[in-house]
Design an enzyme around this catalytic site. Structure first.
Site, PDB file in Angstrom:
ATOM      1  N   HIS A  32       0.832  -1.198   0.000  1.00 38.35           N
ATOM      2  CA  HIS A  32       0.000   0.000   0.000  1.00 38.35           C
ATOM      3  C   HIS A  32       0.875   1.259   0.000  1.00 38.35           C
ATOM      4  CE1 HIS A  32      -2.789  -3.024   1.677  1.00 38.35           C
ATOM      5  NE2 HIS A  32      -3.712  -2.326   1.036  1.00 38.35           N
ATOM      6  N   ASP A  79      -4.307  -5.832  -8.328  1.00 38.26           N
ATOM      7  CA  ASP A  79      -4.585  -5.193  -7.051  1.00 38.26           C
ATOM      8  C   ASP A  79      -4.794  -3.702  -7.362  1.00 38.26           C
ATOM      9  OD1 ASP A  79      -4.956  -4.742  -4.346  1.00 38.26           O
ATOM     10  OD2 ASP A  79      -3.072  -5.656  -3.722  1.00 38.26           O
TER      11      ASP A  79
END
Length: 338
Positions: free
Chosen positions: A179, A249
């Site tokens: 992230h 993702d």
């Protein structure tokens, strides 16, 4: 207009006029929901109805709902569920009990109106890895992770929700949180094939999969799996044998470099069927759509096949299932069976 090969997020609990026009024009395959989009059951139902009024009654509604740290629907309106490690611990003590708890937990999480859940994880964590996976994992060996992930997938499907196997071909060894920044894994290919990649092989027939924003230097030292044709072609489609629809993702994550549009193009060129964009930032949403092709060819076939595999929820006594699940995970049901 034909669907474009992306799944979008939205900013809030209702669709704005600007977002409504975007959805009509851009034609995303589906919508992914996060906590910022969910207030209560009635509001959630209305939001899903709003989206489907624009994109059609069969439009996919996704959520990233695992249990533990990753729960977009939770108290007071929905039950809380444990992290994946709880099922792993139960399985180590009594395999049948662990698998039953994993199946029940997933079946109970399957929510009305949701068609796809970004679950289960098949990541195999190792000592010293970043805790971004941590207690989300079902264990620390490929066989245990795979069998519990299969039970979770089956529980979702029994509830009328399609599973997404993630994060292909493995995020458990990563020493950074994707992230925020790009993880680089330096393990040799033999080790990866025996552990990280191996957990995904028994799950290769799943309808959907999700890539990992992770570099594996033994195969492609320059690119993360999401944008690497080597990782997707040789490992995800090759060694693992995954035959379902493959989504990236979230392309807004810190692991990927460059403008959003470039990330989209690279992911599609590498072999992703669908682009996932989650943050609901309108400027980025427009960039994703502008750089995303219409869904066609093999990607369309895989996506259509995946969505068509969804079946109606199986009948279940919800209250009895909740009671059994609570007993299993609290350690009070030594004789419970599947």
């Amino acid at each position: 207009m034909a669907d474009r090969a992306f799944i979008t997020g939205l900013k809030g609990t209702a669709i704005t006029a600007e977002e409504r026009a975007f959805l009509r024009e851009a034609s995303p395959v589906g919508l992914i929901l996060f906590r910022r989009n969910i207030a209560d059951p009635l509001q959630l139902k209305e939001l899903i109805e709003q989206f489907r009024a624009i994109r059609g009654p069969g439009a996919a509604i996704l959520i990233d709902q695992e249990g533990g740290r990753v729960q977009r629907m939770g108290p007071p309106h929905w039950a809380a569920y444990p992290a994946g490690a709880v099922y792993g611990e139960l399985y180590r003590r009594e395999p049948a009990r662990g698998l039953r708890a994993a199946w029940l937990g997933a079946r109970l999480m399957a929510a009305v109106g949701i068609t796809v859940d970004c679950l289960p994880l098949a990541d195999v964590p190792v000592a010293g890895a970043d805790q971004v996976i941590g207690d989300r994992a079902y264990g620390d060996t490929a066989p245990q992770v795979a069998v519990i992930a299969a039970a979770v997938a089956a529980g979702l499907e029994a509830g009328g929700v399609l599973p997404v196997i993630k994060h292909m071909p493995g995020h458990g060894r990563a020493t950074a949180d994707s992230h925020r920044r790009l993880p680089v894994v330096t393990a040799d290919r033999r080790t990866l094939e025996a552990t990280d990649f191996a957990a995904f092989v028994p799950l290769a027939a799943a309808p959907f999969g999700m890539t990992a924003h992770v570099v594996f230097t033994a195969l492609d030292p320059g690119l993360p799996a999401t944008t690497s044709s080597i990782m997707i072609g040789q490992v995800i489609r090759g060694f693992i044998g995954f035959s379902g629809a493959l989504m990236s993702d979230d392309v807004s994550m810190g692991a990927l470099a460059g403008p959003i549009g470039e990330r989209v193009r690279q992911s599609l060129a590498a072999g992703c069927d669908l682009i996932l964009h989650c943050n609901g930032e309108f400027t980025e949403m427009r960039e994703v759509a502008a750089n995303c092709s219409e869904l066609g060819g093999a990607a369309l076939q895989r996506t259509a096949r995946a969505l068509a595999s969804r079946r109606p929820p199986e009948t279940i006594d919800i209250e009895a299932a909740r009671a059994e699940f609570t007993q299993l995970v609290s350690g009070r049901a030594g004789a419970a069976t599947g």
